[in-house]
Design a protein around this motif. Structure first.
Motif, PDB file in Angstrom:
ATOM      1  N   LEU A 212      -2.016  -6.123 -16.028  1.00 52.44           N
ATOM      2  CA  LEU A 212      -3.377  -5.470 -16.308  1.00 52.44           C
ATOM      3  C   LEU A 212      -2.940  -4.176 -15.475  1.00 52.44           C
ATOM      4  O   LEU A 212      -2.897  -4.383 -14.172  1.00 52.44           O
ATOM      5  CB  LEU A 212      -4.227  -6.353 -15.984  1.00 52.44           C
ATOM      6  CG  LEU A 212      -5.865  -5.748 -15.815  1.00 52.44           C
ATOM      7  CD1 LEU A 212      -6.267  -5.293 -17.040  1.00 52.44           C
ATOM      8  CD2 LEU A 212      -6.673  -6.695 -15.408  1.00 52.44           C
ATOM      9  N   ILE A 213      -3.229  -3.123 -15.940  1.00 51.97           N
ATOM     10  CA  ILE A 213      -3.025  -1.790 -15.488  1.00 51.97           C
ATOM     11  C   ILE A 213      -4.118  -1.581 -14.572  1.00 51.97           C
ATOM     12  O   ILE A 213      -5.472  -1.596 -15.084  1.00 51.97           O
ATOM     13  CB  ILE A 213      -2.752  -0.678 -16.496  1.00 51.97           C
ATOM     14  CG1 ILE A 213      -1.394  -1.113 -17.214  1.00 51.97           C
ATOM     15  CG2 ILE A 213      -2.222   0.637 -15.585  1.00 51.97           C
ATOM     16  CD1 ILE A 213      -0.121  -1.282 -16.309  1.00 51.97           C
ATOM     17  N   GLU A 214      -4.096  -1.084 -13.310  1.00 53.43           N
ATOM     18  CA  GLU A 214      -5.129  -0.768 -12.504  1.00 53.43           C
ATOM     19  C   GLU A 214      -4.859   0.662 -11.694  1.00 53.43           C
ATOM     20  O   GLU A 214      -3.583   0.896 -11.427  1.00 53.43           O
ATOM     21  CB  GLU A 214      -5.859  -1.745 -11.820  1.00 53.43           C
ATOM     22  CG  GLU A 214      -4.585  -2.285 -10.827  1.00 53.43           C
ATOM     23  CD  GLU A 214      -5.017  -3.608  -9.851  1.00 53.43           C
ATOM     24  OE1 GLU A 214      -6.282  -3.822  -9.490  1.00 53.43           O
ATOM     25  OE2 GLU A 214      -4.113  -4.287  -9.098  1.00 53.43           O
TER      26      GLU A 214
ATOM     27  N   HIS B 143       0.885  -1.200   0.097  1.00 54.41           N
ATOM     28  CA  HIS B 143      -0.078  -0.026  -0.148  1.00 54.41           C
ATOM     29  C   HIS B 143       0.923   1.382   0.102  1.00 54.41           C
ATOM     30  O   HIS B 143       0.645   2.362  -0.707  1.00 54.41           O
ATOM     31  CB  HIS B 143      -0.958   0.042   1.191  1.00 54.41           C
ATOM     32  CG  HIS B 143      -1.929  -1.440   1.156  1.00 54.41           C
ATOM     33  ND1 HIS B 143      -2.967  -1.577   0.220  1.00 54.41           N
ATOM     34  CD2 HIS B 143      -1.641  -2.287   1.962  1.00 54.41           C
ATOM     35  CE1 HIS B 143      -3.347  -2.705   0.644  1.00 54.41           C
ATOM     36  NE2 HIS B 143      -2.784  -3.199   1.570  1.00 54.41           N
ATOM     37  N   ALA B 144       1.976   1.249   0.774  1.00 53.69           N
ATOM     38  CA  ALA B 144       2.659   2.280   0.909  1.00 53.69           C
ATOM     39  C   ALA B 144       3.949   2.444  -0.159  1.00 53.69           C
ATOM     40  O   ALA B 144       4.492   3.333  -0.669  1.00 53.69           O
ATOM     41  CB  ALA B 144       3.500   2.481   2.208  1.00 53.69           C
TER      42      ALA B 144
ATOM     43  N   ALA C 134       3.408  -2.684  -7.899  1.00 55.16           N
ATOM     44  CA  ALA C 134       3.272  -1.297  -8.365  1.00 55.16           C
ATOM     45  C   ALA C 134       3.379  -1.483  -9.768  1.00 55.16           C
ATOM     46  O   ALA C 134       3.896  -2.324 -10.260  1.00 55.16           O
ATOM     47  CB  ALA C 134       4.760  -0.610  -7.763  1.00 55.16           C
ATOM     48  N   GLY C 135       3.078  -0.428 -10.429  1.00 55.48           N
ATOM     49  CA  GLY C 135       3.075  -0.055 -11.953  1.00 55.48           C
ATOM     50  C   GLY C 135       4.538   0.486 -12.208  1.00 55.48           C
ATOM     51  O   GLY C 135       5.301   0.621 -11.331  1.00 55.48           O
ATOM     52  N   ALA C 136       4.657   0.973 -13.333  1.00 55.30           N
ATOM     53  CA  ALA C 136       5.810   1.685 -13.702  1.00 55.30           C
ATOM     54  C   ALA C 136       6.043   3.089 -13.492  1.00 55.30           C
ATOM     55  O   ALA C 136       6.928   3.721 -12.970  1.00 55.30           O
ATOM     56  CB  ALA C 136       6.051   1.590 -15.291  1.00 55.30           C
ATOM     57  N   PHE C 137       4.895   3.538 -13.124  1.00 54.78           N
ATOM     58  CA  PHE C 137       4.674   5.121 -12.951  1.00 54.78           C
ATOM     59  C   PHE C 137       4.049   5.500 -11.499  1.00 54.78           C
ATOM     60  O   PHE C 137       3.394   4.570 -11.012  1.00 54.78           O
ATOM     61  CB  PHE C 137       4.026   6.080 -14.092  1.00 54.78           C
ATOM     62  CG  PHE C 137       4.447   5.428 -15.496  1.00 54.78           C
ATOM     63  CD1 PHE C 137       5.732   5.634 -15.777  1.00 54.78           C
ATOM     64  CD2 PHE C 137       3.797   4.733 -16.223  1.00 54.78           C
ATOM     65  CE1 PHE C 137       6.255   5.411 -16.788  1.00 54.78           C
ATOM     66  CE2 PHE C 137       4.053   4.394 -17.610  1.00 54.78           C
ATOM     67  CZ  PHE C 137       5.588   4.706 -17.687  1.00 54.78           C
ATOM     68  N   LYS C 138       4.467   6.514 -11.226  1.00 55.20           N
ATOM     69  CA  LYS C 138       3.965   6.904  -9.496  1.00 55.20           C
ATOM     70  C   LYS C 138       2.303   6.827  -9.776  1.00 55.20           C
ATOM     71  O   LYS C 138       1.688   7.259 -10.700  1.00 55.20           O
ATOM     72  CB  LYS C 138       4.177   8.256  -9.327  1.00 55.20           C
ATOM     73  CG  LYS C 138       3.994   8.890  -7.927  1.00 55.20           C
ATOM     74  CD  LYS C 138       4.686  10.304  -7.744  1.00 55.20           C
ATOM     75  CE  LYS C 138       4.083  10.728  -6.167  1.00 55.20           C
ATOM     76  NZ  LYS C 138       4.789  11.941  -6.034  1.00 55.20           N
ATOM     77  N   ASP C 139       1.819   6.301  -8.631  1.00 51.34           N
ATOM     78  CA  ASP C 139       0.506   6.308  -8.254  1.00 51.34           C
ATOM     79  C   ASP C 139      -0.377   5.243  -9.228  1.00 51.34           C
ATOM     80  O   ASP C 139      -1.396   5.450  -9.826  1.00 51.34           O
ATOM     81  CB  ASP C 139      -0.346   7.645  -8.633  1.00 51.34           C
ATOM     82  CG  ASP C 139       0.125   8.580  -7.591  1.00 51.34           C
ATOM     83  OD1 ASP C 139       0.488   8.130  -6.377  1.00 51.34           O
ATOM     84  OD2 ASP C 139       0.192   9.832  -7.486  1.00 51.34           O
ATOM     85  N   GLN C 140       0.500   4.352  -9.700  1.00 49.75           N
ATOM     86  CA  GLN C 140      -0.096   3.398 -10.717  1.00 49.75           C
ATOM     87  C   GLN C 140       0.195   1.866 -10.060  1.00 49.75           C
ATOM     88  O   GLN C 140       1.097   1.379  -9.609  1.00 49.75           O
ATOM     89  CB  GLN C 140       0.403   3.495 -12.024  1.00 49.75           C
ATOM     90  CG  GLN C 140      -0.019   2.453 -13.140  1.00 49.75           C
ATOM     91  CD  GLN C 140       0.505   2.693 -14.400  1.00 49.75           C
ATOM     92  OE1 GLN C 140       1.634   1.982 -14.433  1.00 49.75           O
ATOM     93  NE2 GLN C 140      -0.070   3.613 -15.349  1.00 49.75           N
TER      94      GLN C 140
END
Length: 510
Positions: free
Chosen positions: A271-273, A190-191, A286-292
């Motif tokens: 799958l991006i969320e 989460h963090a 985590a995704g690749a970019f901030k807040d993803q």
């Protein structure tokens, strides 16, 4: 500095590099083959310097050879690599052993059980967003402590493949958050920061690289790395990513609802969320970019299975045309492979069954079946495994708005078509199919401020759409039911066979 963007990807069986202009135009590309070590059944390793760093040097020498490209023509660099891996370094940054690879390495099964029992499965899910599987690094750290205590005693830093290469280029210890998500239970999903709140005491934070987003700058090329690579000292280096995430970026999979299916040595899904949806069947990262965020999943042996088939059963075919001839032969076989059904679990299986003791099964053989039938069954078995993962995403409740198919296996029209037919899914192929190294070049451009966020769609728009053939739905629906039944029916037997073959303790096969 010039304006060229250098992307390099270290894959399971080969490494690729590409030089790209800020508008996405490819200037130059190169490929270097290598191998994967399997020193023991269920193990998978690679040499960090002899393979990973060696390939970076080879790619740089091929791409930056002074004709016409020189080191100071490169504005920024980004790297991706197989992952998540475990590589212990000593106090001066030297690898202490070969890198232990991602989920295809299943050595830490006992440690998975030990950690799950010690920490509690529900607590692990709440903290890390996923259950322990062969993809998780925490159990492999525990394996290292149990089985190679002399290595552990000398360990000063823990790295994955891509972060080690960033370290070799810059001297900085930094890891992307997507890969770090698999260093469970050492990270708070989460963090998205290192946090051993569960008290696993696997590794102190001093052993862990700092965390960054894939498009952030990790550091700059050092003088020593410049001498080795031909890059200019001071060239910015991005944090980078795991290979599958860079492959997704290369195809424009960057928005919520975008799904990548990567047809590589293993099949990987991203799958991006916008917010995490933890589920024990898949991986919340985590995704690749901030807040993803991303839901990720992966099958263990897909492209590596077709390679195994070629090497073992098509030795009579010319090496440069063997795959084409195998596909041509399989095309002559009707859907359903005339009664053959294959479980593609040749290195265990990751998602959604998360069974490291699973094995390959081929059912329905008769004397009338040929090599063409067998190869068709391989392609169909993998397609049914892909459907299993797609249905798992849908069951979790994340809408899939667009599916992009990438990777070497997607270049054959036949294989993605079988997947679309078996999975009832429309797929799109991007215009440029170089893959992860192209996504890395885009990350390098973001890092250097030479490309606009979100511009990958103009770099690499969808070009081909694969529509499912609804006439094949009834047959593949029946095969899919049989596929799931076959796994349940053979699970106990193949676990016993695997335990005997791998000389494992019977308790591992539960």
């Amino acid at each position: 500095m010039g304006e060229l963007l250098l992307g390099m990807d270290i894959g399971t069986y080969s490494s690729k590099g590409v030089l790209v202009r800020p508008d996405g135009t490819i200037v130059k590309s190169a490929t270097v083959p290598h191998t994967m070590d399997i020193p023991h059944p269920g193990w998978a390793e690679q040499d960090a310097d002899g393979v990973w760093w060696h390939d970076v040097l080879e790619l740089c020498h091929e791409l930056i050879d002074g004709d016409p490209v020189r080191g100071n023509d490169v504005a920024a660099v980004a790297l991706s690599a197989i992952g998540p891996c475990l590589l212990p370094l000593d106090s001066v940054g030297r690898p202490l052993r070969k890198g232990i690879l991602y989920g295809v390495d299943t050595r830490a099964m006992n440690e998975i059980d030990e950690l799950a029992e010690r920490l509690g499965e529900d607590a692990v899910m709440r903290h890390s967003g996923m259950a322990f599987t062969s993809q998780a690094i925490g159990p492999k750290i525990l394996w290292l402590q149990h089985h190679e205590p002399e290595v552990w005693a000398r360990t000063d830093k823990l790295h994955t493949a891509s972060s080690y290469l960033v370290y070799r280029l810059t001297g900085e210890h930094v890891m992307d958050r997507h890969t770090a998500s698999h260093y469970m239970p050492l990270i708070d999903i989460h963090a998205l920061e290192w946090n051993d709140a569960l008290g696993s005491r696997l590794a102190g934070q001093d052993l862990l690289p700092r965390l960054g987003w894939s498009d952030e700058q990790a550091g700059v090329v050092s003088a020593a790395a410049a001498d080795a690579t031909g890059l200019a000292p001071g060239t910015p280096v991005a944090v980078g990513a795991v290979d599958a995430l860079s492959e997704a970026i290369s195809a424009g999979v960057t928005k919520p609802g975008d799904l990548m299916i990567m047809y590589g040595s293993s099949t990987f899904f991203i799958l991006i969320e916008e917010t995490p949806h933890p589920d024990p069947r898949v991986w919340t990262t985590a995704g690749a970019f901030k807040d993803q965020y991303a839901l990720a999943a992966g099958m263990s042996t897909t492209g590596s299975l077709t390679r195994w088939f070629r090497d073992q059963f098509a030795r009579d075919l010319p090496q440069d045309s063997a795959y084409q001839e195998l596909f041509d032969g399989a095309r002559r076989v009707p859907p359903g492979a005339e009664g053959l059904l294959l479980l593609p679990y040749f290195s265990g299986e990751r998602t959604p069954i998360n069974d490291p003791l699973a094995k390959g099964v081929l059912a329905g053989l008769t004397l009338s079946h040929t090599r063409d039938h067998l190869y068709r069954s391989v392609l169909e078995g993998i397609a049914l495994g892909i459907r299993h993962n797609l249905e798992t995403f849908q069951a979790i409740g994340i809408p899939i708005k667009r599916v992009m198919a990438v990777g070497g296996g997607a270049q054959s029209a036949m294989w993605p078509q079988i997947v679309s037919d078996a999975g009832h899914v429309r797929q799109h192929l991007p215009r440029i199919t170089i893959g992860a190294s192209y996504g890395d070049a885009y990350l390098a451009g973001l890092c250097a401020g030479l490309v606009e966020p979100g511009s990958i769609g103009s770099w690499n728009p969808p070009q081909v759409s694969i529509h499912p053939n609804e006439d094949h739905y009834p047959l593949y629906d029946e095969r899919y039911r049989q596929y799931q039944t076959l796994y349940q029916a053979t699970r106990e037997v193949v676990h016993e066979l695997g335990t005997t073959a791998d000389d494992r303790h019977p308790s591992a096969a539960k």
